[in-house]
Design a protein around this motif. Structure first.
Motif, PDB file in Angstrom:
ATOM      1  N   ARG A  80       7.786  -7.612  -3.239  1.00 44.62           N
ATOM      2  CA  ARG A  80       7.280  -6.407  -2.597  1.00 44.62           C
ATOM      3  C   ARG A  80       8.349  -5.319  -2.638  1.00 44.62           C
ATOM      4  O   ARG A  80       8.682  -4.718  -1.627  1.00 44.62           O
ATOM      5  CB  ARG A  80       6.874  -6.713  -1.157  1.00 44.62           C
ATOM      6  N   LEU A 158      -1.579   4.191  -2.142  1.00 46.72           N
ATOM      7  CA  LEU A 158      -0.895   2.898  -2.048  1.00 46.72           C
ATOM      8  C   LEU A 158       0.357   2.993  -1.191  1.00 46.72           C
ATOM      9  O   LEU A 158       0.664   2.072  -0.428  1.00 46.72           O
ATOM     10  CB  LEU A 158      -0.539   2.401  -3.454  1.00 46.72           C
ATOM     11  N   GLU A 159       1.081   4.095  -1.314  1.00 49.31           N
ATOM     12  CA  GLU A 159       2.273   4.269  -0.477  1.00 49.31           C
ATOM     13  C   GLU A 159       1.907   4.351   0.997  1.00 49.31           C
ATOM     14  O   GLU A 159       2.623   3.836   1.861  1.00 49.31           O
ATOM     15  CB  GLU A 159       3.022   5.528  -0.900  1.00 49.31           C
ATOM     16  N   MET A 161      -1.110   3.286   2.370  1.00 51.30           N
ATOM     17  CA  MET A 161      -2.051   2.264   2.842  1.00 51.30           C
ATOM     18  C   MET A 161      -1.937   0.956   2.077  1.00 51.30           C
ATOM     19  O   MET A 161      -2.888   0.176   2.023  1.00 51.30           O
ATOM     20  CB  MET A 161      -3.490   2.784   2.697  1.00 51.30           C
ATOM     21  N   GLY A 162      -0.790   0.700   1.473  1.00 51.72           N
ATOM     22  CA  GLY A 162      -0.656  -0.466   0.610  1.00 51.72           C
ATOM     23  C   GLY A 162      -0.921  -1.791   1.280  1.00 51.72           C
ATOM     24  O   GLY A 162      -1.221  -2.786   0.603  1.00 51.72           O
ATOM     25  N   ASP A 163      -0.836  -1.842   2.594  1.00 45.57           N
ATOM     26  CA  ASP A 163      -1.142  -3.079   3.308  1.00 45.57           C
ATOM     27  C   ASP A 163      -2.620  -3.184   3.655  1.00 45.57           C
ATOM     28  O   ASP A 163      -3.031  -4.151   4.300  1.00 45.57           O
ATOM     29  CB  ASP A 163      -0.294  -3.182   4.579  1.00 45.57           C
ATOM     30  N   ASP A 164      -3.397  -2.193   3.244  1.00 42.71           N
ATOM     31  CA  ASP A 164      -4.849  -2.237   3.435  1.00 42.71           C
ATOM     32  C   ASP A 164      -5.526  -2.051   2.080  1.00 42.71           C
ATOM     33  O   ASP A 164      -6.241  -1.079   1.842  1.00 42.71           O
ATOM     34  CB  ASP A 164      -5.299  -1.148   4.418  1.00 42.71           C
ATOM     35  N   MET A 165      -5.278  -2.999   1.185  1.00 41.55           N
ATOM     36  CA  MET A 165      -5.834  -2.906  -0.159  1.00 41.55           C
ATOM     37  C   MET A 165      -7.365  -2.896  -0.179  1.00 41.55           C
ATOM     38  O   MET A 165      -7.960  -2.248  -1.038  1.00 41.55           O
ATOM     39  CB  MET A 165      -5.289  -4.042  -1.019  1.00 41.55           C
ATOM     40  N   VAL A 199       0.158  -7.025  -6.411  1.00 36.29           N
ATOM     41  CA  VAL A 199       1.151  -6.533  -5.460  1.00 36.29           C
ATOM     42  C   VAL A 199       1.095  -5.001  -5.422  1.00 36.29           C
ATOM     43  O   VAL A 199       1.179  -4.356  -6.472  1.00 36.29           O
ATOM     44  CB  VAL A 199       2.558  -7.015  -5.859  1.00 36.29           C
ATOM     45  N   PRO A 200       0.961  -4.392  -4.242  1.00 33.77           N
ATOM     46  CA  PRO A 200       0.886  -2.925  -4.176  1.00 33.77           C
ATOM     47  C   PRO A 200       2.049  -2.228  -4.859  1.00 33.77           C
ATOM     48  O   PRO A 200       1.860  -1.208  -5.537  1.00 33.77           O
ATOM     49  CB  PRO A 200       0.852  -2.638  -2.670  1.00 33.77           C
ATOM     50  N   GLU A 201       3.246  -2.765  -4.704  1.00 33.18           N
ATOM     51  CA  GLU A 201       4.413  -2.120  -5.313  1.00 33.18           C
ATOM     52  C   GLU A 201       4.368  -2.183  -6.833  1.00 33.18           C
ATOM     53  O   GLU A 201       4.963  -1.337  -7.499  1.00 33.18           O
ATOM     54  CB  GLU A 201       5.704  -2.768  -4.783  1.00 33.18           C
TER      55      GLU A 201
END
Length: 287
Positions: A80, A158-159, A161-165, A199-201
């Motif tokens: 991450r 993504l930056e 809200m990346g934890d809410d895909m 992975v969002p990152e």
């Protein structure tokens, strides 16, 4: 977003984790290296499944075919941390994958879309492992202006809200008519699951590359002047202009193939024709 033509791999293909010096990568593999091995690298928001339709015809043509999920992409693990997903880091992964496959004869390299930028960076870093390079629906540098705007919006989401895909997925489907087109329940489940597993990152780092990558064609010519090269595309392309790919092929001294009836993903839209063009190129490269 690439959509596989189907979700089942051929009966003689296998899915496994390829062990390399830089970790494990999820792959689909088919065929035996009668004429060589091909490493297939997918594009942005994509995965190894984007090449499912090409596994069987390429295997039948005598090639061991290995389609890979990059680090942090679908079924391959990844950290991450955005710094892990620069083109240079992803290029090092491709070279590690090549090292793990090198014992199986000549190694041909293909990158689709973002994957084309990744494999180009790998060859610029070290062309020695490869018998040829094919660039599919990719351009000389950053994506076109319209796609830059769309990718910037996605990276910003993504930056934030990346934890809410799931929420980002729903917004993408609602805003893009192509992505919102009717899919079978099985395909929709796969596409959503692939998005949520990435992975969002990875999407942030590679999205930045699509926005900002400079033209590195001269670097590729300088580092691999004798390496056989092929540029393939559809008849039209919303990500890089087809004219830019024509020009790129000329600058590279590369072969040029346009797959009729396709746009940005000939590998998924007309996999048999795309596989036939690649097999012919690889056969000629070995002579």
């Amino acid at each position: 977003m690439s959509k596989p033509p189907r979700l089942t791999v051929p009966s003689d293909a296998r899915a496994y984790l390829l062990a390399t010096a830089r970790g494990e990568f999820a792959v689909h593999e088919a065929g035996a290296p009668v004429r060589g091995t091909a490493l297939l690298v997918p594009g942005y928001t994509g995965s190894k499944e984007d090449f499912i339709g090409m596994l069987e015809p390429l295997a039948a043509a005598g090639y061991r075919v290995v389609a890979v999920d990059g680090r942090g992409q679908y079924e391959s693990p990844g950290p991450r941390e955005e710094s892990a997903y620069t083109l240079e880091e992803l290029a090092r992964d491709v070279l590690a994958q090549a090292g793990a496959l090198a014992a199986a004869g000549p190694l041909h390299l293909l990158g689709h879309s973002l994957g084309g930028l990744v494999v180009r960076a790998a060859v610029v870093r070290d062309p020695a492992p490869f018998a040829s390079l094919a660039l599919l629906s990719t351009g000389p540098g950053a994506v076109c202006e319209d796609q830059r705007g769309r990718t910037k919006l996605l990276v910003a989401a993504l930056e934030a809200m990346g934890d809410d895909m799931p929420a980002i997925w729903a917004a993408m489907r609602a805003q893009d008519p192509r992505d919102a087109a009717a899919d079978s329940p099985e395909m929709l489940e796969f596409l959503r699951g692939r998005w949520l597993a990435t992975v969002p990152e990875q999407l942030i780092g590679t999205g930045r590359a699509l926005i900002s990558e400079p033209d590195r064609i001269d670097d590729l010519v300088r580092m691999a002047p004798e390496l056989p090269k092929l540029v393939l595309s559809g008849v039209s392309d919303p990500v890089w202009p087809v004219s830019a790919m024509d020009d790129m092929a000329e600058r590279l001294g590369a072969g040029r193939v346009v797959i009729p009836g396709t746009e940005h993903s000939p590998n998924a839209e007309e996999p048999a024709a795309t596989a036939a063009a690649l097999a012919a190129f690889w056969d000629a490269s070995a002579r």
